[in-house]
Design a protein around this motif. Structure first.
Motif, PDB file in Angstrom:
ATOM      1  N   ARG A   1       2.353  10.255  19.486  1.00 39.41           N
ATOM      2  CA  ARG A   1       1.586  10.666  20.729  1.00 39.41           C
ATOM      3  C   ARG A   1       0.435   9.533  20.975  1.00 39.41           C
ATOM      4  O   ARG A   1       0.158   8.931  20.133  1.00 39.41           O
ATOM      5  CB  ARG A   1       0.960  12.171  20.218  1.00 39.41           C
ATOM      6  N   VAL A   2       0.113   9.487  22.256  1.00 39.21           N
ATOM      7  CA  VAL A   2      -1.038   8.469  22.610  1.00 39.21           C
ATOM      8  C   VAL A   2      -2.167   8.876  21.709  1.00 39.21           C
ATOM      9  O   VAL A   2      -2.853   7.790  21.149  1.00 39.21           O
ATOM     10  CB  VAL A   2      -1.217   8.403  23.908  1.00 39.21           C
ATOM     11  N   ASP A   3      -2.624   9.856  21.786  1.00 37.96           N
ATOM     12  CA  ASP A   3      -3.935  10.239  21.066  1.00 37.96           C
ATOM     13  C   ASP A   3      -3.948   9.956  19.666  1.00 37.96           C
ATOM     14  O   ASP A   3      -5.036   9.460  18.796  1.00 37.96           O
ATOM     15  CB  ASP A   3      -4.498  11.682  21.363  1.00 37.96           C
ATOM     16  N   ARG A   4      -2.804  10.125  19.027  1.00 42.27           N
ATOM     17  CA  ARG A   4      -2.742   9.888  17.580  1.00 42.27           C
ATOM     18  C   ARG A   4      -2.659   8.168  17.390  1.00 42.27           C
ATOM     19  O   ARG A   4      -3.484   7.824  16.408  1.00 42.27           O
ATOM     20  CB  ARG A   4      -1.340  10.180  17.048  1.00 42.27           C
ATOM     21  N   ALA A   5      -2.273   7.565  18.392  1.00 44.76           N
ATOM     22  CA  ALA A   5      -2.576   6.022  18.200  1.00 44.76           C
ATOM     23  C   ALA A   5      -3.999   5.540  18.534  1.00 44.76           C
ATOM     24  O   ALA A   5      -4.329   4.782  17.991  1.00 44.76           O
ATOM     25  CB  ALA A   5      -1.508   5.376  19.387  1.00 44.76           C
ATOM     26  N   VAL A   6      -4.758   6.306  19.373  1.00 45.31           N
ATOM     27  CA  VAL A   6      -5.896   5.969  19.656  1.00 45.31           C
ATOM     28  C   VAL A   6      -6.779   6.310  18.498  1.00 45.31           C
ATOM     29  O   VAL A   6      -7.814   5.613  18.115  1.00 45.31           O
ATOM     30  CB  VAL A   6      -6.700   6.852  20.858  1.00 45.31           C
ATOM     31  N   GLU A   7      -6.693   7.389  17.745  1.00 42.49           N
ATOM     32  CA  GLU A   7      -7.506   7.589  16.614  1.00 42.49           C
ATOM     33  C   GLU A   7      -7.236   6.525  15.764  1.00 42.49           C
ATOM     34  O   GLU A   7      -8.077   6.156  14.988  1.00 42.49           O
ATOM     35  CB  GLU A   7      -6.801   9.152  15.986  1.00 42.49           C
TER      36      GLU A   7
ATOM     37  N   ASP B   1      12.514   8.273  19.005  1.00 47.99           N
ATOM     38  CA  ASP B   1      13.816   7.524  18.472  1.00 47.99           C
ATOM     39  C   ASP B   1      13.343   5.902  18.303  1.00 47.99           C
ATOM     40  O   ASP B   1      14.282   5.233  18.025  1.00 47.99           O
ATOM     41  CB  ASP B   1      15.150   7.508  19.438  1.00 47.99           C
ATOM     42  N   LEU B   2      12.144   5.585  18.173  1.00 48.03           N
ATOM     43  CA  LEU B   2      12.047   4.171  17.983  1.00 48.03           C
ATOM     44  C   LEU B   2      10.993   3.807  16.883  1.00 48.03           C
ATOM     45  O   LEU B   2      10.260   2.989  16.954  1.00 48.03           O
ATOM     46  CB  LEU B   2      11.222   3.786  19.454  1.00 48.03           C
ATOM     47  N   GLY B   3      11.057   4.981  15.993  1.00 47.29           N
ATOM     48  CA  GLY B   3      10.479   4.693  14.619  1.00 47.29           C
ATOM     49  C   GLY B   3       9.216   5.409  14.116  1.00 47.29           C
ATOM     50  O   GLY B   3       8.934   5.801  13.049  1.00 47.29           O
ATOM     51  N   LEU B   4       8.587   5.980  15.131  1.00 46.10           N
ATOM     52  CA  LEU B   4       7.416   6.847  15.043  1.00 46.10           C
ATOM     53  C   LEU B   4       7.505   8.075  14.796  1.00 46.10           C
ATOM     54  O   LEU B   4       8.348   8.469  15.809  1.00 46.10           O
ATOM     55  CB  LEU B   4       6.403   6.422  16.049  1.00 46.10           C
ATOM     56  N   GLU B   5       7.133   8.775  13.820  1.00 49.39           N
ATOM     57  CA  GLU B   5       7.444  10.473  13.695  1.00 49.39           C
ATOM     58  C   GLU B   5       6.496  10.926  14.712  1.00 49.39           C
ATOM     59  O   GLU B   5       6.796  12.085  15.099  1.00 49.39           O
ATOM     60  CB  GLU B   5       7.049  10.707  12.219  1.00 49.39           C
TER      61      GLU B   5
ATOM     62  N   CYS C   1       0.869  -1.132  -0.062  1.00 42.44           N
ATOM     63  CA  CYS C   1       0.035   0.098   0.189  1.00 42.44           C
ATOM     64  C   CYS C   1       0.978   1.399  -0.123  1.00 42.44           C
ATOM     65  O   CYS C   1       1.235   1.817   0.910  1.00 42.44           O
ATOM     66  CB  CYS C   1      -0.817   0.398   1.365  1.00 42.44           C
ATOM     67  N   PRO C   2       1.311   1.659  -1.060  1.00 44.23           N
ATOM     68  CA  PRO C   2       2.115   2.610  -1.058  1.00 44.23           C
ATOM     69  C   PRO C   2       1.771   4.067  -0.784  1.00 44.23           C
ATOM     70  O   PRO C   2       2.644   4.864  -0.142  1.00 44.23           O
ATOM     71  CB  PRO C   2       2.644   2.924  -2.845  1.00 44.23           C
ATOM     72  N   ARG C   3       0.535   4.249  -0.524  1.00 41.03           N
ATOM     73  CA  ARG C   3      -0.069   5.362  -0.236  1.00 41.03           C
ATOM     74  C   ARG C   3      -0.087   5.327   1.438  1.00 41.03           C
ATOM     75  O   ARG C   3      -0.588   6.520   1.849  1.00 41.03           O
ATOM     76  CB  ARG C   3      -1.262   5.844  -0.772  1.00 41.03           C
ATOM     77  N   MET C   4       0.028   4.492   2.109  1.00 44.47           N
ATOM     78  CA  MET C   4      -0.078   4.346   3.437  1.00 44.47           C
ATOM     79  C   MET C   4       1.487   5.031   4.082  1.00 44.47           C
ATOM     80  O   MET C   4       2.323   4.752   3.570  1.00 44.47           O
ATOM     81  CB  MET C   4       0.046   2.970   4.074  1.00 44.47           C
ATOM     82  N   THR C   5       1.321   5.894   5.074  1.00 45.97           N
ATOM     83  CA  THR C   5       2.503   6.573   5.689  1.00 45.97           C
ATOM     84  C   THR C   5       3.126   5.643   6.601  1.00 45.97           C
ATOM     85  O   THR C   5       2.624   4.556   7.035  1.00 45.97           O
ATOM     86  CB  THR C   5       2.090   7.938   6.426  1.00 45.97           C
ATOM     87  N   ARG C   6       4.287   6.044   6.748  1.00 47.17           N
ATOM     88  CA  ARG C   6       5.170   5.234   7.912  1.00 47.17           C
ATOM     89  C   ARG C   6       4.448   5.017   9.166  1.00 47.17           C
ATOM     90  O   ARG C   6       4.567   3.938   9.639  1.00 47.17           O
ATOM     91  CB  ARG C   6       6.491   5.779   7.902  1.00 47.17           C
ATOM     92  N   ASP C   7       3.998   6.173   9.768  1.00 45.07           N
ATOM     93  CA  ASP C   7       3.415   5.878  10.874  1.00 45.07           C
ATOM     94  C   ASP C   7       2.231   5.121  11.059  1.00 45.07           C
ATOM     95  O   ASP C   7       2.005   4.237  11.784  1.00 45.07           O
ATOM     96  CB  ASP C   7       2.895   7.245  11.580  1.00 45.07           C
ATOM     97  N   GLU C   8       1.303   5.177   9.887  1.00 48.23           N
ATOM     98  CA  GLU C   8       0.077   4.204   9.806  1.00 48.23           C
ATOM     99  C   GLU C   8       0.436   2.823   9.610  1.00 48.23           C
ATOM    100  O   GLU C   8      -0.108   2.049  10.159  1.00 48.23           O
ATOM    101  CB  GLU C   8      -0.728   5.035   8.371  1.00 48.23           C
ATOM    102  N   ALA C   9       1.823   2.781   8.888  1.00 49.28           N
ATOM    103  CA  ALA C   9       2.019   1.400   8.626  1.00 49.28           C
ATOM    104  C   ALA C   9       2.499   0.647  10.088  1.00 49.28           C
ATOM    105  O   ALA C   9       2.274  -0.567  10.502  1.00 49.28           O
ATOM    106  CB  ALA C   9       3.312   1.056   7.669  1.00 49.28           C
TER     107      ALA C   9
END
Lengths: 237, 237
Positions: free
Chosen positions: B206-212, B199-203, A165-173
């Motif tokens: 934040r927790v609320d971002r993960a909840v979304e 420093d562990l991969g996620l740009e 899914c190339p349009r998926m962002t790194r964080d979303e992945a």
DNA sequence: GACAAAGTCAAACGACCGTTTTATTCTGTC
DNA sequence: GACAGAATAAAACGGTCGTTTGACTTTGTC
């Protein structure tokens, strides 16, 4: 009243223990893995470990320094094994070109490898439980779990997702990988707690049925981040 | 060399302890909850609990019989509280008619209530950790966790799901609830392990971002079991 | 005030824990 | 065979644990 005769005269073992073909170091690791998995770090006594390994309590401190180091070595050995199995499963799916890889195949194959050591043997299930315990009640630093298995698998799975899914962002992945893994981990607990029991709500409490559900559920969840911009059909709920 | 004078003469407390307005029973439950949450069942010593409660070690055995019963009472009290909060959250969404309830509102409100005690205060987070520990390393029977919180919430959430998606089967609803809850539970662990660290991969750690992410992921997963029979647009992955 | 029950306390108990000490045995080298 | 060092063993060590004991204090009732 009887005299204190002191410790009994020790009997030497009649013959070298047959299991001593493996050196004490390995036997200690094997025995420790079994006992730690069954009871957890605190409840596992070094006397039980050494008796199961067929050696003296002092052997733990001689070979590993202390109980915690032994625990750490047990973890390191197993975590690397599990990590390799999972990364190989991902690569196997992604490198197969004839039927091109899909989200379904990636997730179902990963789930199969993830749960295989759990379904097959009872002692493996106890071992999985040990890893989960370490998540909550940490005796080792967070670095071991993170570096040995969580980050490597998360990165490789995340790359595979973004390739599909190339349009998926790194964080979303990355977040999607954790959503998936969390369901598989949870399944390993709920299995003992309520699956395989017909009196707790589920009409079909089989584990494979639950795995099917998780894969279908997860693939649908991941697809919302694939960025297909054609609108979905209006949903009724 | 000095003589062994025996135990020192005990000093009586100068005044009744201000905290003794609450009876010892309650003070023990409060102190035990704090210590158990921080250290887990095994590592929590009754001497630390009683000193924090301002009473004698024997009080535990006098009021609760033994350490395990005290642990059970701590659990019972808190589990019922959490169960009521979650069921009330479900009912609040489902009984509100003006903007009719949707899967999004149900899941996001449930997630909010589920994670609220975790995000707000550090001691609550430790308490959530204690419940998770009990999932893996069980000191109480499975019946307590199942009857006090898992089955009631699973049933109420399942009913709400089937009300929103009438074509979802009962098993699909229950399994979907577990898929959702497993992600929320996992978030409570990963939060300490790798969220809030850049420093562990996620740009965006934040927790609320993960909840979304979890809510969007979960709603999409649940919708695949709603039985809308118009085919989805062909996906590219 | 007498009495009994409930509550609280310091202290001891017995068991187990991880670790260390000290001595002995095994193993390879000269 | 003598020796050094690694490996193993029995026993003791110091500590903590949950629980129990027995004495003392408080509380409520007659």
């Amino acid at each position: 009243m009887c005299l204190n005769l002191g410790p009994e005269i020790a009997l030497k073992p009649l013959a070298p223990n047959p299991s001593s073909a493996l050196d004490v170091n390995q036997r200690l690791l094997d025995a420790a893995e079994a006992v730690f998995a069954e009871k957890g770090f605190d409840a596992a006594g070094i006397r039980e470990i050494t008796s199961q390994a067929g050696c003296n309590v002092a052997a733990i401190n001689y070979h590993f320094g202390n109980k915690e180091n032994l625990y750490r070595e047990v973890f390191r050995r197993r975590l690397r094994h599990l990590r390799d199995l999972r990364i190989q499963a991902i690569d196997r799916v992604m490198n197969q070109g004839d039927p091109p890889p899909t989200l379904e195949r990636l997730c179902s194959e990963f789930a199969r490898v993830f749960l295989e050591p759990l379904v097959n043997r009872q002692d493996n299930r106890a071992l999985m439980n040990l890893f989960c315990r370490e998540l909550h009640d940490r005796h080792l630093g967070r670095e071991l779990l993170l570096n040995e298995i969580i980050l490597p698998v998360q990165d490789r799975f995340g790359q595979a997702l973004r390739h599909l899914c190339p349009r998926m962002t790194r964080d979303e992945a990355i977040l999607s990988v954790h959503c998936f893994a969390s369901q598989l981990l949870h399944l390993t607990h709920v299995t003992e707690l309520m699956l395989n029991r017909h009196d707790l709500g589920l009409e079909d409490p089989r584990v494979d049925r639950a795995v099917e559900h998780i894969v279908r559920f997860t693939v649908a969840g991941m697809r919302t981040f694939c960025g297909d911009d054609h609108p979905w059909p209006a949903h009724t709920c």
